[in-house]
Design an enzyme around this catalytic site. Structure first.
Site, PDB file in Angstrom:
ATOM      1  N   ARG A 225       0.962  -1.509  -0.035  1.00 52.57           N
ATOM      2  CA  ARG A 225       0.130  -0.264  -0.004  1.00 52.57           C
ATOM      3  C   ARG A 225       1.392   0.992   0.121  1.00 52.57           C
ATOM      4  O   ARG A 225       1.559   1.068   0.678  1.00 52.57           O
ATOM      5  CB  ARG A 225      -1.264   0.249   1.724  1.00 52.57           C
ATOM      6  N   HIS A 273      -1.379   0.251  -9.621  1.00 48.78           N
ATOM      7  CA  HIS A 273      -2.194  -0.540  -9.027  1.00 48.78           C
ATOM      8  C   HIS A 273      -3.151  -1.939  -9.118  1.00 48.78           C
ATOM      9  O   HIS A 273      -3.714  -1.372  -9.157  1.00 48.78           O
ATOM     10  CB  HIS A 273      -3.256   0.428  -7.623  1.00 48.78           C
TER      11      HIS A 273
HETATM   12  P1  NAP Z   1      -1.702 -11.705   4.986  1.00 51.08           P
HETATM   13  O1  NAP Z   1      -1.212 -12.635   4.500  1.00 51.08           O
HETATM   14  O2  NAP Z   1      -2.637 -11.331   6.301  1.00 51.08           O
HETATM   15  O3  NAP Z   1      -0.054 -11.500   5.153  1.00 51.08           O
HETATM   16  C1  NAP Z   1      -0.079 -10.603   5.730  1.00 51.08           C
HETATM   17  C2  NAP Z   1       2.216 -10.278   6.473  1.00 51.08           C
HETATM   18  O4  NAP Z   1       1.984  -9.626   7.343  1.00 51.08           O
HETATM   19  C3  NAP Z   1       1.852 -11.503   7.457  1.00 51.08           C
HETATM   20  O5  NAP Z   1       2.882 -12.248   7.909  1.00 51.08           O
HETATM   21  C4  NAP Z   1       1.763 -10.795   8.519  1.00 51.08           C
HETATM   22  O6  NAP Z   1       2.749 -11.814   9.557  1.00 51.08           O
HETATM   23  C5  NAP Z   1       2.789  -9.487   8.618  1.00 51.08           C
HETATM   24  N1  NAP Z   1       2.478  -8.427   9.412  1.00 51.08           N
HETATM   25  C6  NAP Z   1       1.250  -8.078   9.622  1.00 51.08           C
HETATM   26  N2  NAP Z   1       1.097  -6.526  10.505  1.00 51.08           N
HETATM   27  C7  NAP Z   1       2.938  -6.663  11.088  1.00 51.08           C
HETATM   28  C8  NAP Z   1       3.973  -5.846  11.258  1.00 51.08           C
HETATM   29  N3  NAP Z   1       3.186  -5.375  12.253  1.00 51.08           N
HETATM   30  N4  NAP Z   1       4.742  -6.467  11.921  1.00 51.08           N
HETATM   31  C9  NAP Z   1       4.840  -6.901  11.442  1.00 51.08           C
HETATM   32  N5  NAP Z   1       5.033  -8.037  10.079  1.00 51.08           N
HETATM   33  C10 NAP Z   1       3.549  -7.593   9.987  1.00 51.08           C
HETATM   34  O7  NAP Z   1      -1.807 -10.801   3.830  1.00 51.08           O
HETATM   35  P2  NAP Z   1      -1.224 -11.234   1.931  1.00 51.08           P
HETATM   36  O8  NAP Z   1      -2.292 -11.815   1.100  1.00 51.08           O
HETATM   37  O9  NAP Z   1       0.035 -11.644   1.702  1.00 51.08           O
HETATM   38  O10 NAP Z   1      -1.777  -9.289   1.610  1.00 51.08           O
HETATM   39  C11 NAP Z   1      -0.847  -8.618   2.008  1.00 51.08           C
HETATM   40  C12 NAP Z   1      -0.913  -6.899   1.461  1.00 51.08           C
HETATM   41  O11 NAP Z   1      -0.520  -6.895  -0.015  1.00 51.08           O
HETATM   42  C13 NAP Z   1      -2.550  -6.835   1.516  1.00 51.08           C
HETATM   43  O12 NAP Z   1      -2.674  -6.676   2.980  1.00 51.08           O
HETATM   44  C14 NAP Z   1      -2.377  -5.553   0.344  1.00 51.08           C
HETATM   45  O13 NAP Z   1      -2.397  -4.429   1.046  1.00 51.08           O
HETATM   46  C15 NAP Z   1      -1.070  -5.837  -0.817  1.00 51.08           C
HETATM   47  N6  NAP Z   1      -2.202  -6.214  -1.995  1.00 51.08           N
HETATM   48  C16 NAP Z   1      -1.554  -5.687  -2.939  1.00 51.08           C
HETATM   49  C17 NAP Z   1      -2.138  -5.871  -4.474  1.00 51.08           C
HETATM   50  C18 NAP Z   1      -1.905  -5.262  -5.468  1.00 51.08           C
HETATM   51  O14 NAP Z   1      -2.194  -5.512  -6.068  1.00 51.08           O
HETATM   52  N7  NAP Z   1      -1.063  -3.343  -5.430  1.00 51.08           N
HETATM   53  C19 NAP Z   1      -2.765  -7.015  -4.477  1.00 51.08           C
HETATM   54  C20 NAP Z   1      -3.221  -7.951  -3.469  1.00 51.08           C
HETATM   55  C21 NAP Z   1      -2.729  -7.488  -2.142  1.00 51.08           C
HETATM   56  P3  NAP Z   1       2.239 -12.862  10.732  1.00 51.08           P
HETATM   57  O15 NAP Z   1       2.717 -13.847   9.664  1.00 51.08           O
HETATM   58  O16 NAP Z   1       2.506 -12.553  12.336  1.00 51.08           O
HETATM   59  O17 NAP Z   1       0.789 -12.527  10.967  1.00 51.08           O
END
Ligand code: NAP
Length: 310
Positions: A225, A273
């Protein structure tokens, strides 16, 4: 009972058709044509939705994000109290993100910006061989997306490190957590990839102090983001050489205003994006399953932890 869809006009009908293909018995309403508010049992939303509006539906029992992120649904005033929020974890969404990460890691690792500049100058000049085994990749966020990108990068032979909120163990990935872990991973990331959710804890994480911990001449990839970056600090790091380049997909605000320096910065590769866009037909089965689960009084798949913010 009905399902309310709210997204960009250009994808609304694709979503409706994809959901109906899975369950033709669904009654789907396209926002703003919600009809009787008491009919709405589930809302499937992308960023455009006004969250205050969701409080108009007294029988709402499920809120679904059309993407992996939920920051757009948790911003004030937040989801209606007591309504569970589900996000997408989708194989094709994950694959799309891994492709974007590989594209940009390889772009920088294989000196593509330099070779393109040399081509423009008709310059025949071999640069030092890139050494995959010594190009350390740090991934912030080791969830569905970060974990998959880590596996793909490991398969190519890169040393991969990851940072998560809680301790995590992924085969072959050196894992870090907490503030000390963040400093450690930043200090060793020749290419840093941000795949964190945007939460109060992660907003502004990529600021001047954190970027200063990176090895000189590191590269930054941000497809999480825009709010993770302090844009002025990223620009300063690019100008000082602390960052040799950046691949950026997300910004604040979006669309990125035409006058923003990221558009024309010679070290920035930019996408609008579009790193990974949800394919409605791929995501529809889990959305329909969650609607069925909500009707049965079950918690949805990929339930968001509202306290953690992701
Ligand atoms: P996810 O499965 O919820 O994984 C989030 C990861 O971030 C987990 O490993 C989590 O730790 C870690 N995390 C969260 N808060 C943290 C903190 N305060 N300190 C350290 N690590 C932290 O999410 P995802 O499905 O991988 O997606 C990630 C993000 O990608 C989405 O939220 C979205 O914003 C972005 N995204 C972007 C696009 C695009 O086209 N640009 C598309 C899709 C998604 P834990 O393992 O300990 O829970």
């Amino acid at each position: 009972m009905a399902v309310l869809l709210s997204t960009k006009a250009s994808t609304m009908e694709d979503w409706r058709d994809a959901l109906l293909e899975v369950d033709p018995s669904l009654e789907i309403r396209l926002f703003p044509e919600a009809g009787d508010p008491s009919d709405i049992e589930a809302a499937v939303c992308w960023t455009a939705h006004d969250l205050g509006e969701l409080r108009r539906y007294p029988n709402l029992r499920l809120l679904v994000s059309m993407g992996a992120g939920v920051d757009h649904l948790l911003r004030p005033p937040g989801p209606p109290p007591g309504v569970p929020v589900a996000r997408l974890v989708d194989e094709r969404l994950t694959q799309g993100m891994t492709e974007w990460v590989l594209l940009n890691v390889l772009r920088f690792h294989r000196q593509d910006p330099e070779y393109r500049a040399q081509q423009s100058a008709r310059l025949w000049h071999e640069l030092p061989a890139p050494d995959t085994a010594r190009r350390r990749i740090g991934i912030l966020g080791l969830g569905a997306l970060g974990g998959d990108a880590a596996r793909a990068l490991l398969a190519l032979g890169f040393p991969v490190m990851g940072w998560s909120r809680r301790p995590k163990s992924l085969p072959g990935v050196e894992s870090f957590h907490g503030d000390d872990g963040l400093a450690a991973i930043l200090g060793r990331s020749d290419i840093l990839v941000c795949l964190l959710p945007l939460t109060p804890e992660t907003r502004g994480l990529l600021d001047a102090a954190r970027l200063a911990l990176l090895p000189a001449g590191a590269y930054l990839l941000n497809s999480a983001r825009g709010g993770h970056m302090v844009a002025a600090d990223v620009l300063a790091a690019l100008d000082s050489g602390r960052l040799a380049g950046a691949a950026l997909d997300v910004f604040e605000p979006e669309p990125l205003p035409p006058e923003h320096p990221f558009w024309t910065h010679p070290k920035v590769v930019l996408t609008p994006h579009a790193a990974s866009i949800t394919i409605p037909r791929s995501a529809a089965p889990q959305v329909v399953e969650n609607i069925h689960r909500a009707r049965a009084g079950l918690a949805p798949l990929n339930l968001v932890d509202l306290a953690a913010g992701y």
